[in-house]
Enzyme design. Structure first.
Site, mmCIF file in Angstrom:
data_model
loop_
_atom_site.group_PDB
_atom_site.id
_atom_site.type_symbol
_atom_site.label_atom_id
_atom_site.label_comp_id
_atom_site.label_asym_id
_atom_site.label_seq_id
_atom_site.Cartn_x
_atom_site.Cartn_y
_atom_site.Cartn_z
ATOM 1 N NE ARG A 27 -3.823 -2.387 2.185
ATOM 2 C CZ ARG A 27 -3.832 -3.703 1.942
ATOM 3 N NH1 ARG A 27 -2.682 -4.365 1.770
ATOM 4 N NH2 ARG A 27 -4.967 -4.374 1.868
ATOM 5 N N GLY A 96 -1.528 -11.733 -5.168
ATOM 6 C CA GLY A 96 -2.954 -11.407 -5.215
ATOM 7 C C GLY A 96 -3.205 -9.964 -4.806
ATOM 8 C CB SER A 168 -11.638 -10.256 0.420
ATOM 9 O OG SER A 168 -10.550 -9.765 -0.341
ATOM 10 C CD GLN A 170 -5.579 -9.957 -1.720
ATOM 11 O OE1 GLN A 170 -6.212 -10.582 -2.565
ATOM 12 N NE2 GLN A 170 -4.401 -10.357 -1.286
ATOM 13 C CG ASP A 317 -2.470 -14.229 5.206
ATOM 14 O OD1 ASP A 317 -3.255 -14.845 4.461
ATOM 15 O OD2 ASP A 317 -2.125 -13.055 4.998
ATOM 16 C CE LYS A 344 -6.554 -16.077 1.928
ATOM 17 N NZ LYS A 344 -6.716 -14.652 1.654
HETATM 18 C C1 S3P Z 1 -4.221 -9.143 2.121
HETATM 19 C C2 S3P Z 1 -5.481 -9.619 2.399
HETATM 20 C C3 S3P Z 1 -5.771 -11.038 2.626
HETATM 21 C C4 S3P Z 1 -4.498 -11.822 2.964
HETATM 22 C C5 S3P Z 1 -3.372 -11.500 2.024
HETATM 23 C C6 S3P Z 1 -3.043 -10.017 2.074
HETATM 24 C C7 S3P Z 1 -4.056 -7.693 1.883
HETATM 25 O O1 S3P Z 1 -6.316 -11.603 1.452
HETATM 26 O O2 S3P Z 1 -4.770 -13.209 2.949
HETATM 27 O O3 S3P Z 1 -2.228 -12.236 2.377
HETATM 28 O O4 S3P Z 1 -2.903 -7.206 1.873
HETATM 29 O O5 S3P Z 1 -5.070 -7.004 1.706
HETATM 30 P P1 S3P Z 1 -7.898 -11.548 1.145
HETATM 31 O O6 S3P Z 1 -8.273 -10.148 0.873
HETATM 32 O O7 S3P Z 1 -8.086 -12.425 -0.076
HETATM 33 O O8 S3P Z 1 -8.567 -12.115 2.363
#
Ligand code: S3P
Length: 434
Positions: A27, A96, A168, A170, A317, A344
């Site tokens: 970020r 991801g 989530s 993300q 995680d 994941k």
């Molecule tokens: C993350 C959110 C999580 C986490 C990933 C990092 C992030 O994923 O598992 O390692 O930095 O926003 P999800 O949004 O798919 O839950």
């Protein structure tokens, strides 16, 4: 790559500062790039995933300097409208977070961007981001399996109300980053509270974003300008957790993790360790922005635990580690409401059950979790070939599992550790009493 893992017959001792938080490092690059002026980031994560984000923004025309020795990044922000079209498809590697947050950032751009990823990332679901973004007017094409490759097309976005279907961070972050560039106010409503680094950092950069008292509703106003900041990334609790669990499970151990992020949306593992009766002390430190502190863990006699859906986001995680703790705890443990683990870097329900099974742990796979029968006396004497399956957290889990067992453990696909923690095995070795 295959390596032999070390045992710690005499325990683990000492103190360690783990690398900077991965989520916060991603970020920091993103907001630094979108801001006006210079952003400096100290203690930036040197894992592959964060380097993927850094490389992607360079290809989008942002001047970024990374001093790898000092772990310091300097970003010359270009503002919301300053990104340039990349000459080729952007490689998202295994990340991801880079992929999904970039979709939100680029949804409102005036040029096209293609995103591709490695085989693991190319299997992960993307409709969870592209569909809610489409409600704001975004146009992002993905494969018929709803995965990468993706093509982000130019669009103008409008503020709207979106109720998230998955818990989530993300997806939430992608929507927030898009909403900043939309016309009119957006309201994003979470299913359960997830990590809030995007919201905290955006406030610091001067965005108009408000989290309502329910802790689930986020109001975002269109924001013309973010201002460059000086950031210090705290240690990643998701990395520190491997050493906490290692110390709890290995006899004669006492380990101190210093400067770890203690953001409550991430500290589920501390609550689990407490509930399982671990010998642990937490010392908060003075900080601005993200809360942080030191954590001391000693060898512990653990008791079983039950994890339900509400517990999951704050330790998503760390669930593979919870499974390992449960394997050595007294009683039967249950992890439920964790179907997200299947999406994941690997299907972590399947891969964790498979690898723990090799140790003779009685573990039953559920659709949304697992049931684990603990064996406090378990000492594996057989030789074990532990497979990371190309998943960094599975690989580090194997290294922790090896510590208390007399059998020889080998780690297959050990290169995966570099995704979040390239020096993990060296740091672990530094704690092993020789
Ligand atoms: C993350 C959110 C999580 C986490 C990933 C990092 C992030 O994923 O598992 O390692 O930095 O926003 P999800 O949004 O798919 O839950």
């Amino acid at each position: 790559m295959e390596v032999t893992l070390q045992q710690a017959n005499k325990g683990l001792r000492g103190s360690l500062e783990v690398p900077g938080d991965k989520s916060i490092s991603h970020r920091a690059i993103m907001l630094g790039a979108l801001a006006q002026g210079v952003t400096t980031v100290k203690n930036f994560s040197d894992g592959q995933d964060c380097l993927t984000t850094l490389a992607a923004f360079k290809k989008l025309g942002v001047e970024i300097d990374f001093d790898t020795q000092a772990k310091k990044v300097v970003i010359n922000g270009r503002g919301f409208h300053g990104l340039r079209a990349a000459k080729e498809a952007l490689d998202m590697g295994n990340s991801g977070t880079t992929t999904r947050l970039l979709m939100g950032i680029l949804a409102a751009s005036s040029f096209e961007t293609s995103l591709v990823g490695d085989p693991s990332l190319s299997k992960r679901p993307m409709a969870r981001v592209t569909e809610p973004l489409a409600k704001m007017g975004a146009s992002i094409k993905i494969s018929s399996q709803q995965t990468l490759p993706a093509l982000i097309e130019p669009s103008s976005l409008k503020g709207t109300t979106i109720r998230l279907e998955v818990a989530s961070a993300q997806v939430k972050s992608a929507l927030i980053l898009a909403a900043l560039q939309a016309k009119g106010e957006s309201t994003i409503i979470e299913k359960l509270p997830t990590r809030n680094h995007t919201e905290l950092m955006l406030k610091q950069f001067g965005a108009n974003i408000e989290i309502l008292a329910d802790g689930l509703t986020i109001k975002v106003q269109p924001t013309k300008e973010l201002r460059g900041q000086e950031l210090v990334v705290p240690g990643d609790i998701s990395s520190a957790a491997f050493f906490m669990v290692a110390a709890a499970l290995t006899p004669n151990s006492k380990v101190k993790l210093v400067n770890v992020s203690l953001n409550p949306t991430r500290t589920g593992i501390l609550r689990v360790l407490e509930k399982m009766n671990a010998n642990m002390t937490i010392q908060a430190r003075q900080s601005v922005g993200e809360p942080l502190g030191d954590i001391i863990v000693e060898s512990s006699k653990l008791t079983a635990i039950k994890i339900g859906p509400k517990d999951v986001p704050a330790l998503i995680d760390e669930l593979p580690l919870v499974a390992l703790l449960a394997a050595h705890a007294d009683g039967i443990s249950e992890i439920r409401g964790a179907a997200e683990l299947r999406f994941k870097e690997t299907d972590r329900i399947k891969t964790v059950c498979q690898e723990l099974g090799k140790l003779g742990v009685n573990v039953k796979e559920l659709q949304d979790g697992m049931v684990i029968e603990g064996q406090p006396q378990l000492r594996v004497t057989a030789d074990i070939s532990w497979d990371s399956h190309g998943d960094h957290r599975l690989g580090m889990l194997g290294a922790v599992a090896a510590l208390r067992n007399p059998g020889q453990f080998r780690l297959k696909n050990s290169q995966a550790l570099g995704i979040s923690y390239p020096s993990f095995l060296t740091d672990l070795a530094s704690l092993i009493v020789g």
